[in-house]
Design a protein around this motif. Structure first.
Motif, PDB file in Angstrom:
ATOM      1  N   GLY A 150     -55.838  69.849  22.587  1.00 39.97           N
ATOM      2  CA  GLY A 150     -56.283  70.504  21.351  1.00 39.97           C
ATOM      3  C   GLY A 150     -56.737  69.487  20.314  1.00 39.97           C
ATOM      4  O   GLY A 150     -57.770  69.659  19.665  1.00 39.97           O
ATOM      5  N   LEU A 151     -55.954  68.421  20.201  1.00 41.08           N
ATOM      6  CA  LEU A 151     -56.257  67.390  19.205  1.00 41.08           C
ATOM      7  C   LEU A 151     -57.589  66.707  19.523  1.00 41.08           C
ATOM      8  O   LEU A 151     -58.434  66.514  18.643  1.00 41.08           O
ATOM      9  CB  LEU A 151     -55.128  66.357  19.204  1.00 41.08           C
ATOM     10  CG  LEU A 151     -55.012  65.470  17.976  1.00 41.08           C
ATOM     11  CD1 LEU A 151     -54.805  66.286  16.713  1.00 41.08           C
ATOM     12  CD2 LEU A 151     -53.851  64.488  18.143  1.00 41.08           C
ATOM     13  N   TYR A 152     -57.762  66.377  20.810  1.00 40.80           N
ATOM     14  CA  TYR A 152     -59.024  65.742  21.207  1.00 40.80           C
ATOM     15  C   TYR A 152     -60.203  66.683  20.936  1.00 40.80           C
ATOM     16  O   TYR A 152     -61.251  66.257  20.464  1.00 40.80           O
ATOM     17  CB  TYR A 152     -58.993  65.370  22.690  1.00 40.80           C
ATOM     18  CG  TYR A 152     -58.136  64.167  22.993  1.00 40.80           C
ATOM     19  CD1 TYR A 152     -58.332  62.972  22.311  1.00 40.80           C
ATOM     20  CD2 TYR A 152     -57.126  64.225  23.939  1.00 40.80           C
ATOM     21  CE1 TYR A 152     -57.551  61.867  22.576  1.00 40.80           C
ATOM     22  CE2 TYR A 152     -56.335  63.121  24.213  1.00 40.80           C
ATOM     23  CZ  TYR A 152     -56.548  61.947  23.530  1.00 40.80           C
ATOM     24  OH  TYR A 152     -55.776  60.860  23.784  1.00 40.80           O
ATOM     25  N   LEU A 153     -59.986  67.963  21.231  1.00 37.34           N
ATOM     26  CA  LEU A 153     -61.061  68.940  21.028  1.00 37.34           C
ATOM     27  C   LEU A 153     -61.444  69.000  19.557  1.00 37.34           C
ATOM     28  O   LEU A 153     -62.626  68.947  19.198  1.00 37.34           O
ATOM     29  CB  LEU A 153     -60.599  70.313  21.532  1.00 37.34           C
ATOM     30  CG  LEU A 153     -61.710  71.328  21.736  1.00 37.34           C
ATOM     31  CD1 LEU A 153     -62.641  70.892  22.856  1.00 37.34           C
ATOM     32  CD2 LEU A 153     -61.125  72.693  22.071  1.00 37.34           C
ATOM     33  N   ILE A 154     -60.433  69.073  18.675  1.00 36.10           N
ATOM     34  CA  ILE A 154     -60.703  69.167  17.235  1.00 36.10           C
ATOM     35  C   ILE A 154     -61.474  67.923  16.773  1.00 36.10           C
ATOM     36  O   ILE A 154     -62.490  68.017  16.078  1.00 36.10           O
ATOM     37  CB  ILE A 154     -59.381  69.313  16.445  1.00 36.10           C
ATOM     38  CG1 ILE A 154     -58.776  70.691  16.720  1.00 36.10           C
ATOM     39  CG2 ILE A 154     -59.609  69.122  14.946  1.00 36.10           C
ATOM     40  CD1 ILE A 154     -57.343  70.840  16.276  1.00 36.10           C
ATOM     41  N   ILE A 155     -60.986  66.759  17.191  1.00 36.56           N
ATOM     42  CA  ILE A 155     -61.616  65.510  16.736  1.00 36.56           C
ATOM     43  C   ILE A 155     -63.058  65.414  17.225  1.00 36.56           C
ATOM     44  O   ILE A 155     -63.968  65.099  16.467  1.00 36.56           O
ATOM     45  CB  ILE A 155     -60.779  64.296  17.209  1.00 36.56           C
ATOM     46  CG1 ILE A 155     -59.554  64.212  16.309  1.00 36.56           C
ATOM     47  CG2 ILE A 155     -61.579  63.001  17.168  1.00 36.56           C
ATOM     48  CD1 ILE A 155     -58.618  63.111  16.610  1.00 36.56           C
ATOM     49  N   THR A 197     -56.438  58.665  17.825  1.00 38.25           N
ATOM     50  CA  THR A 197     -55.805  59.780  18.546  1.00 38.25           C
ATOM     51  C   THR A 197     -55.054  59.261  19.764  1.00 38.25           C
ATOM     52  O   THR A 197     -53.912  59.674  20.029  1.00 38.25           O
ATOM     53  CB  THR A 197     -56.878  60.795  18.999  1.00 38.25           C
ATOM     54  OG1 THR A 197     -57.728  61.058  17.899  1.00 38.25           O
ATOM     55  CG2 THR A 197     -56.258  62.076  19.488  1.00 38.25           C
ATOM     56  N   THR A 248     -68.715  67.408  24.450  1.00 33.71           N
ATOM     57  CA  THR A 248     -69.118  67.469  23.049  1.00 33.71           C
ATOM     58  C   THR A 248     -70.513  66.874  22.875  1.00 33.71           C
ATOM     59  O   THR A 248     -71.335  67.414  22.122  1.00 33.71           O
ATOM     60  CB  THR A 248     -68.115  66.679  22.182  1.00 33.71           C
ATOM     61  OG1 THR A 248     -66.815  67.115  22.503  1.00 33.71           O
ATOM     62  CG2 THR A 248     -68.368  66.900  20.715  1.00 33.71           C
ATOM     63  N   VAL A 296     -65.040  67.877  18.265  1.00 32.18           N
ATOM     64  CA  VAL A 296     -65.907  68.910  17.692  1.00 32.18           C
ATOM     65  C   VAL A 296     -66.371  68.449  16.312  1.00 32.18           C
ATOM     66  O   VAL A 296     -67.556  68.573  15.959  1.00 32.18           O
ATOM     67  CB  VAL A 296     -65.181  70.281  17.628  1.00 32.18           C
ATOM     68  CG1 VAL A 296     -65.916  71.239  16.708  1.00 32.18           C
ATOM     69  CG2 VAL A 296     -65.101  70.883  19.026  1.00 32.18           C
ATOM     70  N   ALA A 297     -65.442  67.867  15.535  1.00 35.09           N
ATOM     71  CA  ALA A 297     -65.823  67.335  14.216  1.00 35.09           C
ATOM     72  C   ALA A 297     -66.871  66.236  14.379  1.00 35.09           C
ATOM     73  O   ALA A 297     -67.863  66.182  13.647  1.00 35.09           O
ATOM     74  CB  ALA A 297     -64.589  66.793  13.505  1.00 35.09           C
TER      75      ALA A 297
END
Lengths: 234, 404
Positions: free
Chosen positions: B268-273, B33, B380, B275-276
């Protein structure tokens, strides 16, 4: 002997477990006092309620009915945090096996309890080494539990139980996983601690080696006290 | 508390393979990322930098209303003398250049094209713009009555250096005015838009053509950095209250929007990654708790409070995540070091030029690229530890110590 000031008391204790709607009575109408300096064993066959009673008296569980009093204080009135503090400061535990934290060395296992109590680093280090020496494990402080024999591990557990300077040490089948020679050495060590330092011990065991050394034997059968043999303190 | 942290740290190390899997997942996810964002940031920064270096500068001074409606009639009198006086009193300005800016029609024997006409002082302009250094044919105003135009425009007009073309404009009075000039130089910048639609000529002929006399349209200013010009703008605005002093992002709000969208996209991208990843971390922690039920029972029995037990689980989660962050940042920095000479994107040269970008992209990392993922990752880790911590804290010591 100070029978007038018991450390631990079970008063009218009853314990029932409920599994899938089925109630099982583990203990009923238990009245028992343990005074300072005692070397007492809870005896009886498997399923008689020894461990259940030991857990209740050690504040690891709460009775369905009745009271457990530690130094006169009803443990049923305490919050979980207060119970933790009582276990930390007033009670010592030795379990059947796998007693120690495997990622800590022998000395660190002993120090851990003192660290939780807030004992300064130097003081707890010194005391840990003294305790190891008192259980004939001088020089093995840096060994991890997996590098030690079962008997050595149990002796570290004794040292850890002593580390917090508890009012009483509760030992649940401490010799169950030991050969008889090692078990005798461990029990003689505890007996010596009881004599020399007036350390109070309450065992749960059906091992004859434990029972023949206990000055008082409280026999349980089907969750009730069947009979009491012997005297109390040394 | 130190004892709990030490215990958590030892627990992290007790199953190196399992910890390694989580650390690798966090590290690879983060590095990937970070690298993507660095390349994307590099492209955006280059787009902004090119816009600043070819046209916008950091600041521009205009007559009131010019930015809203860039009329040739909105000008700075007396060659911008009062404005220049204010500029010279300002320490935060590196270079500045006067310009005349208007619209016109350029005609060659084969074609006519509507263009932006920019009159410049060649020496001053060379200090604020990259055009002088982007000449690919001819020279940069090395002869009189020459104009300089972009490669794209030259192609559209079918002209070369030395050819004569006619430049027609509407002057200040509203009359059509024209002049014949020779092509003195052809430039190629990273901005396809500039190359396709702009002609530069010297200030004096431009003033004659537009009938502006001693007036100019704007003064373009280059400061020490994009961020530093904020204070310069404030001071110039105070010194020149009847002038528009605008920053590059106010002159081109679209560029500012793109950068803002990019920042939001990164978060947003960091959050998605993460959270996964949190499910992976929670799963590993849960496994670790299930494997250590008896041990947790012992800890509770010897007096570890439930609060400290929760702290231990949280610490384990945070430590694993921190290891992943360190490994991820290291991996990303190594990759960026390997790409420090830039990434050759010449295969997509045409598309990139239409966005004002060159063919060599230099990845850029900003402090936010470190703080955002670190913050998101640690949050996270906290969230991921909630479930295992709850599981641990619900254990009853009497049952846990007997667990096989």
């Amino acid at each position: 002997m100070t029978e007038t000031t018991p450390i631990l008391q079970a008063i009218g204790v009853r314990k029932t477990y409920e599994t899938r709607g089925v109630e099982t009575q583990a203990l009923s109408e238990i009245d028992l006092s343990v005074a300072e300096g005692e070397f007492t064993a809870l005896a009886g066959p498997s399923g008689s309620g020894k461990t259940t009673l030991l857990n209740l008296m050690g504040a690891l569980d709460i009775p369905t009915q009745g009271e457990i009093r530690l130094d006169g204080e009803n443990l049923g009135n305490l919050t979980p945090a207060e119970l933790s503090r009582r276990r930390l400061h007033k009670l010592g535990f030795i379990f059947q096996a796998y007693n120690l934290i495997p990622v800590f060395s022998a000395a660190e296992n002993i120090e851990f309890v003192m660290e939780l109590q807030g004992v300064p680093h130097e003081e707890r280090r010194t005391r840990a080494l003294e305790l190891l020496e008192s259980v004939d494990l001088a020089g093995l402080g840096d060994k991890r539990p997996l590098e030690m024999s079962g008997g050595q591990q149990q002796r570290v557990a004794v040292a850890r139980a002593l580390a917090s300077r508890p009012r009483i040490i509760l030992a649940d089948e401490p010799t169950a996983n030991l050969d008889s020679k090692t078990a005798i050495r461990l029990l003689d060590l505890m007996l010596e601690l009881n004599r020399s330092q007036t350390t109070t011990f309450l065992f749960s065991s059906h091992d004859p080696l434990v029972l023949e050394r206990a000055r008082r034997r409280v026999w349980l059968r089907d969750g009730v006290i069947d009979r009491v043999e012997g005297g109390a303190a040394a | 508390m130190l004892s709990v942290i030490r215990l958590a740290w030892r627990n992290v190390g007790r199953n190196p393979r399992r910890t390694g899997v989580v650390v690798t997942a966090v590290a690879v996810g983060l590095a990937g990322t970070l690298l993507s964002m660095a390349i994307f940031s590099g492209m955006m920064f280059q787009m902004v930098d090119n816009a600043i270096k070819t046209d916008l500068g950091h600041l521009q001074i205009h007559a009131q209303g010019f930015n809203k409606d860039p009329e040739i009639g909105l000008f700075l009198e007396d060659k911008g003398a009062p404005e220049i006086e204010a500029i010279q009193a300002e320490a935060g300005i590196q270079n500045w250049a006067p310009r005349i800016r208007g619209e016109g029609l350029v005609t060659s024997p084969s074609s006519s094209v509507g263009v932006r006409v920019i009159g410049v002082d060649p020496d001053a302009e060379a200090q604020v713009s990259m055009v002088s250094g982007s000449i690919v044919q001819g020279g940069y105003f090395d002869q009189k009555r020459r104009l300089v135009l972009g490669e794209g425009l030259a192609r559209r007009l079918g002209t070369e250096v030395g050819d004569k073309i006619v430049l027609s404009v509407q002057d200040l009075e509203g009359d059509m005015n024209g002049t014949a000039l020779r092509v003195g130089g052809i430039f190629r910048t990273p901005s396809a838009e500039l190359d396709r639609s702009t002609v530069f000529l010297e200030l004096a002929p431009a003033a004659d053509l537009f009938g502006m006399g001693d007036s100019i349209s704007e003064i373009v200013i280059v400061g020490h950095s994009r961020d530093a010009v904020l204070e310069t703008q404030a001071r110039l605005s105070a010194a020149l209250p009847d002038r528009e002093i605008e920053r590059w992002d106010e002159l081109q709000p679209l560029l500012a929007s793109i950068l803002s969208v990019m920042d939001q996209m990164a978060s947003g991208l960091y959050l998605i990654i993460f959270v996964a990843m949190s499910f992976g971390i929670a799963n590993v922690l849960l496994m670790a708790i299930y494997e250590r039920i008896r041990e947790i029972g012992i800890l509770l029995a010897v007096g570890l409070s439930r609060g400290r037990l929760v702290a231990m689980v949280i610490c384990e989660s945070i430590l694993v995540t921190l290891l992943g962050l360190v490994a991820g940042f290291t991996l990303a920095l190594l990759a960026l070091f390997a790409l420090s000479d830039g990434i050759d994107m010449s295969l997509w040269a045409e598309s990139l030029a239409s966005f004002g970008m060159g063919t060599r992209i230099f990845p850029v990392l900003t402090p936010a690229d470190f703080t955002i993922p670190t913050t998101v990752a640690l949050l996270t880790a906290l969230i991921a530890s909630a479930w295992p911590a709850l599981r641990a804290v619900r254990l009853r010591p009497a049952e846990a110590v007997r667990h096989d």
